[in-house]
Design an enzyme around this catalytic site. Structure first.
Site, PDB file in Angstrom:
ATOM      1  N   SER A 671       0.828  -1.188   0.000  1.00  0.00           N
ATOM      2  CA  SER A 671       0.000   0.000   0.000  1.00  0.00           C
ATOM      3  C   SER A 671       0.875   1.256   0.000  1.00  0.00           C
ATOM      4  CB  SER A 671      -0.973  -0.038   1.186  1.00  0.00           C
ATOM      5  OG  SER A 671      -2.005   0.904   1.041  1.00  0.00           O
ATOM      6  N   ASP A 744      -9.009  -4.888  -5.874  1.00  0.00           N
ATOM      7  CA  ASP A 744      -8.639  -4.007  -4.762  1.00  0.00           C
ATOM      8  C   ASP A 744      -9.830  -3.134  -4.374  1.00  0.00           C
ATOM      9  OD1 ASP A 744      -7.477  -1.852  -3.175  1.00  0.00           O
ATOM     10  OD2 ASP A 744      -5.539  -2.550  -3.898  1.00  0.00           O
ATOM     11  N   HIS A 778      -7.635  -5.474  -1.258  1.00  0.00           N
ATOM     12  CA  HIS A 778      -6.408  -4.800  -0.839  1.00  0.00           C
ATOM     13  C   HIS A 778      -5.590  -5.688   0.101  1.00  0.00           C
ATOM     14  CE1 HIS A 778      -3.901  -1.289  -0.621  1.00  0.00           C
ATOM     15  NE2 HIS A 778      -3.942  -1.277   0.703  1.00  0.00           N
TER      16      HIS A 778
END
Length: 813
Positions: A671, A744, A778
């Site tokens: 991330s 995601d 994610h």
């Protein structure tokens, strides 16, 4: 041709093809080394929940990694939600596959009869009197509610109608009654998606600013609107001993909260028009108070869509917010209203006010208090004490006020930077009052409160503590603190008068286990005996290292070295650094020690520690502070320079310790850590390789702010461009492995971010590989995907780091 010779020829032929192939495989899933696979799939310790009295313990085994086939089941991605259209439940959950009980006094385990098989349990909770335990059971086509009776250790299904848990689960009313939401129509009645739409999808705006973040999974069409309304609509039900009674009419319930005296409900329902720009929680809504039959007795607010909320960390919409019941009174509802039109830049003494409305809700609201910063919440105690929290995210400030509900007096009792970990007092210890609600526990005739700090940051590392706070002198006194050499935190204060607390204790070599401590007799005994799930890490050394970057800011990291490693004999190792940047307004706060070297290493799929078993020195949680260098600057104004200083300091330290080869270092992150990785490769030549997972690399695609940056692209275009590694893709020549889940769901990190960076680096002749993991969000979950990801990372490190130029080390370990 002889058979053996033919086989040899075929083997050489296919080996040659593999060597010249541009891809690692034919697209099939690959396995990492056995030690890595075994650690990922190891059975970990169960989750634990203890009743208020410390008499019974519920243990729950979690099924962590489902197959990719399970992830591939039908899923609706609408209104910021991910919905299983077959059973009115969230589509991505980790389930409990075993529940059992243990009597803490005698240590005896009890099997629970009547559990559904196979068990896919979730949302486990104790009843108000700790006599029963409820949980949801999610099957392929519906969600049911079960209750375990502690006295008999038997579980039984209590609902007659399947539950709808898309926007919320159940709640206890009393030991015999639960409230929950049920489906209105069977899933088979869902609106079919027409091949021919009614027309184009049109969005409009006429002069109103809507500076919203780049949310994912939003409504995109009239059909999405129709589907959301169908699946989110539910019927509120009250179930007493298995008898269901409907409450009110079907609606799209966002929240339902029972008043302390159990006479009323505080209800928020969503309504049209549904937004195409914000998730369901930001849809227009009504906030009302109903009686327990569902009849509306007071309309509190008609709230607009959150689309037009102003951007900026401390700006809020100019509407009422934070509706809640007072826990210390039978039925008093409170809420907050901005006094500055929602804009923190407006100069005024007070920015927020908190109001209360008392039952039977037929008089004007009363102002309780005002706050000079943004109101963040209130923790209730009794008629003379509540703790009010206020703060400013942009300035990284927080303040706690003592409020006297009887007199209306409010005074500041503590303030600090949110980034100042050393002065964090923790959270108040709570207890149940006569209404069964959690309120602040008072001691010493009401002059002090107990504070539990489960982190306990200090210059010696994290040492959790239990403290008393004097409300008059405003001084904190530590009553108990974790012993050095361990990490032990208070899970629950069982009986402070008798000095009994429940703790969770661990160190580098001891698996976390639960203990009951007697503070008066200084006695401790274990109530669990969980064992090490990772024999592969036996002999691996772990230490917290301390070092400085060029401008003097102190840094730390967790260094793992392989089993049996001897730097004198084996020389310097290839290094894998894993990090995640953090912003600070204060250099002193950035330099504080965080974390503990005395934590047992528990591995998640995301951990870099797997690779210590393959001969790498792993520096995990290498600190990457980004610090504001003056009062008129923000942290990100020097983002690249500070990233570089952090990385150089880590590499030089490992080199000076004689354990890391500075010519064979990789950097990685997930991330915002992936964003960091790409920037380091774009602007430095410090690394041999990078691994970037699920990052955002072009900040013009997150134009209304990102992470803790609240300036918009149009306010700071140079900053956005300078911080975007995509803009420097032609400079990224260090091999970089990009990994992204193709579904995601995180704000800003759309898969297109990795796709476009891959194409940009490829187009400029760089060395890059992009792995798109099917059906992953994610956070990754699919078992086959995770094993493949770990192997991709391993082969990348082997090719570009371990077997790169080896410097002056004596030999590869």
């Amino acid at each position: 041709m002889p058979t053996k010779l033919l086989r040899l020829f075929i083997s050489i032929y296919f080996l040659s093809l593999a060597m010249i192939s541009k891809s690692q495989s034919d697209g099939s899933y690959q396995m990492p080394p056995k030690d890595i696979a075994d650690m990922l799939l190891a059975k970990t310790s169960p989750n634990v929940s203890v009743d208020d009295k410390g008499e019974w313990m519920v243990l729950m085994d979690i099924s962590t990694y489902p197959s990719v086939e399970e992830l591939a089941r039908p899923e609706l991605k609408i209104a910021g939600l991910r919905i299983n259209p077959a059973n009115y439940a969230p589509s991505r959950q980790n389930f409990i596959n075993n529940i059992y009980l243990e009597n803490i006094a005698n240590g005896k385990e009890y099997k629970i009869t009547g559990l559904p098989s196979p068990l896919y349990a979730g949302s486990v909770s104790w009843s108000p009197g700790d006599k029963k335990i409820a949980f949801t059971q999610t099957s392929n086509n519906q969600v049911d509610l079960y209750v375990i009776v502690l006295a008999t250790q038997k579980a039984m299904k209590v609902n007659k109608t399947p539950l709808n848990v898309i926007t919320g689960s159940y709640q206890w009313y009393d030991d015999n009654t639960l409230l929950y939401r049920t489906i209105v129509k069977p899933a088979t009645a869902a609106p079919p998606k027409p091949l021919m739409p009614k027309g184009p999808t049109t969005q409009e705006n006429y002069g109103k600013a809507a500076p919203r973040p780049t949310f994912q999974d939003l409504i995109k069409s009239p059909y999405d609107e129709e589907s959301f309304e169908f699946f989110a609509t539910s019927q509120l039900v009250k179930n007493t001993n298995g008898v269901e009674t409907k409450m009110g009419q079907p609606a799209i319930y966002n929240s339902t909260n029972i008043s302390p005296d159990k006479k009323y409900l505080l209800v928020r329902t969503l309504k049209k028009p549904f937004s195409y720009a914000v998730p369901a929680g930001g849809f227009p809504s009504n906030v009302v108070i109903t009686d327990m039959s569902g009849r509306v007795v007071k309309e509190l607010a008609d709230l607009p869509s959150a689309e037009t909320a102003p951007s900026g960390n401390d700006n809020v919409q100019f509407v009422a917010r934070d509706f809640a019941w007072r826990d210390d009174e039978p039925s008093t509802v409170t809420w907050c209203m901005p006094l500055d039109s929602g804009l923190i830049k407006n100069k005024m003494e007070y920015h927020d006010a908190v109001y209360a409305l008392f039952a039977p809700f037929n008089i004007e609201p009363k102002e309780l208090f005002k706050t000079k910063m943004r109101f963040r919440g209130v923790t209730w105690g009794n008629a003379s004490l509540a703790l009010v929290n206020e703060g400013l995210t942009g300035k990284q400030q927080t303040q706690t006020d003592r409020y006297n509900p009887s007199t209306g007096e409010i005074e500041k009792i503590m303030e600090r930077n949110t980034t100042d970990a050393y002065t964090n007092p923790g959270f108040p210890v709570m207890e149940k009052n006569q209404l069964g609600r959690q309120v602040i526990k008072l001691i010493d005739n009401g002059n002090k409160i107990l504070m539990n700090n489960a982190t306990g940051s200090s210059p010696k590392g994290d040492l959790p503590f239990l403290a008393s706070f004097d409300l008059t002198t405003k001084k904190l006194n530590i009553e108990w603190r974790c012993q050095e050499g361990y990490f032990e935190s208070v899970v629950r204060v069982l009986d402070i008068d008798k000095g009994k607390i429940l703790t969770r204790r661990e160190n580098e070599k001891e698996v976390p286990n639960y203990y009951i401590r007697d503070l008066k007799n200084k006695d401790i005994h274990a109530i669990t005996s969980f064992t090490n799930p990772y024999p592969q890490l036996d002999g691996v050394s772990k230490q917290k290292i301390y070092y400085k970057r060029a401008d003097g800011v102190d840094l730390t990291g967790e260094l793992y070295l392989p089993r049996g490693y001897n730097k004198e004999k084996d020389g310097k190792l290839p290094v894998f650094i894993w990090a995640y940047p953090a912003e600070y307004n204060s250099a002193a706060d950035a330099a504080q020690v965080r974390g503990s070297e005395h934590r047992f290493t528990l591995l998640s799929w995301a951990s870099p520690v797997f690779y210590v078993t393959q001969g790498y020195a792993v520096l995990n949680n290498a600190e990457m502070p980004i610090v504001a260098t003056s009062k008129d600057k923000k942290p990100n104004d020097d983002f690249i320079d500070q990233l570089t200083m952090n990385a150089e300091a880590a590499i030089n330290t490992l080199d000076s310790l004689g354990v890391g080869d500075k010519n064979r270092v990789a950097v990685g992150g997930h991330s915002y850590g992936a964003f960091m990785t790409a920037n380091l490769l774009a602007h430095t030549k410090l690394f041999k390789a990078g691994i970037a997972r699920s990052g955002a690399y072009n900040r013009s695609l997150t134009p209304f702010g990102f992470q803790n940056e609240d300036r918009t692209y149009w306010e700071a275009p140079e900053l956005y461009n300078d911080m975007s590694p995509f803009m420097y893709a032609d400079k990224i020549k260090t091999p970089i492995l990009l990994i992204h889940g193709d579904m995601d769901d995180n704000t800003g990190t759309f898969p297109i971010q990795s796709e476009r960076l891959f194409n940009a680096i490829k187009g400029n002749g760089g060395t890059v590989k992009y792995v798109s993991l099917p059906y992953e969000a994610h956070g990754y979950r699919g078992r086959e995907n995770l094993l493949h990801m770990l192997n991709e990372q391993f082969t990348w490190l082997e090719k570009y780091v371990k077997n790169a130029g080896k410097g002056d080390e004596k030999k590869a370990f």
